[in-house]
Enzyme design. Structure first.
Site, PDB file in Angstrom:
ATOM      1  N   GLY A 286      51.270 -19.451  51.497  1.00  0.00           N
ATOM      2  CA  GLY A 286      50.683 -19.267  52.816  1.00  0.00           C
ATOM      3  C   GLY A 286      50.404 -17.836  53.223  1.00  0.00           C
ATOM      4  N   GLN A 287      50.604 -16.864  52.335  1.00  0.00           N
ATOM      5  CA  GLN A 287      50.326 -15.479  52.697  1.00  0.00           C
ATOM      6  C   GLN A 287      48.819 -15.304  52.874  1.00  0.00           C
ATOM      7  OE1 GLN A 287      51.851 -12.527  49.948  1.00  0.00           O
ATOM      8  NE2 GLN A 287      51.353 -10.828  51.328  1.00  0.00           N
ATOM      9  N   THR A 288      48.426 -14.753  54.006  1.00  0.00           N
ATOM     10  CA  THR A 288      47.004 -14.527  54.280  1.00  0.00           C
ATOM     11  C   THR A 288      46.658 -13.051  54.374  1.00  0.00           C
ATOM     12  OG1 THR A 288      47.381 -14.771  56.660  1.00  0.00           O
ATOM     13  CG2 THR A 288      46.693 -16.748  55.443  1.00  0.00           C
TER      14      THR A 288
ATOM     15  N   HIS B 135      55.130  -8.328  54.764  1.00  0.00           N
ATOM     16  CA  HIS B 135      55.570  -8.438  56.148  1.00  0.00           C
ATOM     17  C   HIS B 135      56.605  -9.539  56.277  1.00  0.00           C
ATOM     18  CE1 HIS B 135      52.078 -11.098  55.736  1.00  0.00           C
ATOM     19  NE2 HIS B 135      52.541 -11.820  56.752  1.00  0.00           N
TER      20      HIS B 135
ATOM     21  N   HIS C  10      58.405 -12.090  59.083  1.00  0.00           N
ATOM     22  CA  HIS C  10      58.316 -12.690  60.411  1.00  0.00           C
ATOM     23  C   HIS C  10      59.717 -12.794  61.008  1.00  0.00           C
ATOM     24  CE1 HIS C  10      54.142 -14.302  60.112  1.00  0.00           C
ATOM     25  NE2 HIS C  10      54.405 -14.201  58.819  1.00  0.00           N
TER      26      HIS C  10
END
Length: 124
Positions: free
Chosen positions: A89-91, A96, A98
């Site tokens: 799901g890394q876009t 980074h 969360h």
């Protein structure tokens, strides 16, 4: 470089900094107070971060947790997560982390937490 987080770093609009990392308000927050901890150096993901960047990230996460709880006593928990790779799901391909504040009742059933990223796997 056309990296959103590098642009954020250049704007100097971080909500907090510590050594090699900075925190920014998430552009699409899951809950109020959702922040991203981002290395100042462009690097693809958590596994490419230096030992110093991971130490600074952990220290900043702890600092932010205390500040968030002090500002909002309704915060009763946190999710801390990373998406590493497109299949996870890394876009934005700048490392980074969360930090998502949680409050009692913010969802029907929080049991299983981050396991919910795969449909049907949250409850066990």
């Amino acid at each position: 470089m056309n990296c959103l987080f590098c642009k954020w770093i250049e704007t100097e609009k971080a909500v907090a900094t510590l050594g090699t990392v900075a925190a920014f308000n998430d552009g699409h927050p899951v809950t109020p107070g959702h922040v991203l901890i981002v290395p100042l150096r462009h690097t693809a993901d958590y596994f490419a971060m230096t030992a110093q960047e991971t130490r600074d990230s952990e220290a900043l996460i702890r600092n932010l947790c205390e500040k968030i709880k002090a500002k909002d006593p309704a915060v009763s928990g946190f999710n801390i997560g990373m998406n590493i790779g497109e299949s996870a799901g890394q876009t934005i391909f700048h490392a980074h982390i969360h930090l998502i504040p949680r409050r009692d009742g913010d969802c029907d059933n929080p049991r299983g937490g981050v396991r919910g990223v795969i449909a049907g796997k949250r409850s066990y």
